[in-house]
Design a protein around this motif. Sequence first.
Motif, PDB file in Angstrom:
ATOM      1  N   LYS A   4       0.768  -1.069  -0.130  1.00 58.83           N
ATOM      2  CA  LYS A   4       0.032  -0.105  -0.045  1.00 58.83           C
ATOM      3  C   LYS A   4       0.792   1.278   0.052  1.00 58.83           C
ATOM      4  O   LYS A   4       1.974   1.174   0.466  1.00 58.83           O
ATOM      5  N   ILE A   5       0.272   2.357  -0.657  1.00 60.68           N
ATOM      6  CA  ILE A   5       1.147   3.613  -0.536  1.00 60.68           C
ATOM      7  C   ILE A   5       1.481   3.942   0.849  1.00 60.68           C
ATOM      8  O   ILE A   5       2.728   4.519   0.944  1.00 60.68           O
ATOM      9  N   LEU A  95       3.863  12.999  -1.216  1.00 53.13           N
ATOM     10  CA  LEU A  95       4.638  11.996  -0.719  1.00 53.13           C
ATOM     11  C   LEU A  95       6.035  11.952  -0.662  1.00 53.13           C
ATOM     12  O   LEU A  95       6.520  12.401  -1.529  1.00 53.13           O
ATOM     13  N   PHE A 107       7.097   4.945  -9.755  1.00 53.87           N
ATOM     14  CA  PHE A 107       5.962   5.281  -8.729  1.00 53.87           C
ATOM     15  C   PHE A 107       4.985   6.268  -9.718  1.00 53.87           C
ATOM     16  O   PHE A 107       3.671   6.045 -10.021  1.00 53.87           O
ATOM     17  N   PHE A 111       1.441   5.428 -10.984  1.00 53.30           N
ATOM     18  CA  PHE A 111       0.094   5.990 -10.734  1.00 53.30           C
ATOM     19  C   PHE A 111      -0.678   6.836 -11.547  1.00 53.30           C
ATOM     20  O   PHE A 111      -1.838   6.844 -11.752  1.00 53.30           O
ATOM     21  N   LYS A 139      -4.183   6.561   0.661  1.00 56.21           N
ATOM     22  CA  LYS A 139      -3.342   5.840   1.378  1.00 56.21           C
ATOM     23  C   LYS A 139      -3.736   4.307   1.285  1.00 56.21           C
ATOM     24  O   LYS A 139      -2.735   3.490   1.423  1.00 56.21           O
ATOM     25  N   GLU A 142      -3.124   0.015  -3.676  1.00 58.56           N
ATOM     26  CA  GLU A 142      -1.939  -0.865  -3.772  1.00 58.56           C
ATOM     27  C   GLU A 142      -1.051  -0.701  -5.008  1.00 58.56           C
ATOM     28  O   GLU A 142      -1.647  -0.643  -6.110  1.00 58.56           O
ATOM     29  N   ILE A 143       0.218  -0.563  -4.699  1.00 60.14           N
ATOM     30  CA  ILE A 143       1.419  -0.442  -5.765  1.00 60.14           C
ATOM     31  C   ILE A 143       1.890  -1.950  -5.928  1.00 60.14           C
ATOM     32  O   ILE A 143       2.415  -2.426  -5.159  1.00 60.14           O
TER      33      ILE A 143
END
Length: 193
Positions: A4-5, A95, A107, A111, A139, A142-143
């Motif tokens: 997760k971020i 971030l 990222f 994103f 938040k 998921e990445i």
Amino acid sequence: MSKKILDLFHIKSGINDTREKEKINLYTIEDWQSDMSNLFDDSDRTNHSVFKNSDSYAKYSLQEGDIIISLLSVKAVKVTSNSVSKVINKNFVYLRAKNNELDSDYFIYYFNESKAIRRQLAREMQGSLVVRLTPAVLKGLEITYPDRIQQSKIGLFYQLSRKLEILQNKRDSLMKKYLSGFFDKESQVKRGL
């Protein structure tokens, strides 16, 4: 790998600048657009900060390399040197990496371009009349990411393709300007001006 971020980044929401009484060096939508289109070395450009923010805004101030997400356009961009020390408002979150596990360019690619992120956002914002990302939704996203070497390659390729796109747009704009000037001169000659 997938996380997760919230597990990868410190996430900070911006201030409600309409309530602020003192003058703040605010990060604006124009700054965001400039950071979005400024993928080139900007070390020769000067930071247009006219004043320094007070220490009370330090936790909202940007650092070079931070990732800014526009909650309205739901796009990510890396902070350039022109935006350092500016304070974000409620339309943005920044971030800041907790560790070196995730390449920032990867990222941004993931994103901005990933169908997996779009599916998660659609699921989380289902039923919303206004499409606006919230920090809570951000938040929980998921990445999925490969090893660091692959991330770097993908991130570099993405940034290079964005640079190419920007250069092509500039070329097209210059061509239109040139041709419109050329045809204006031609029509003036034909009319005997």
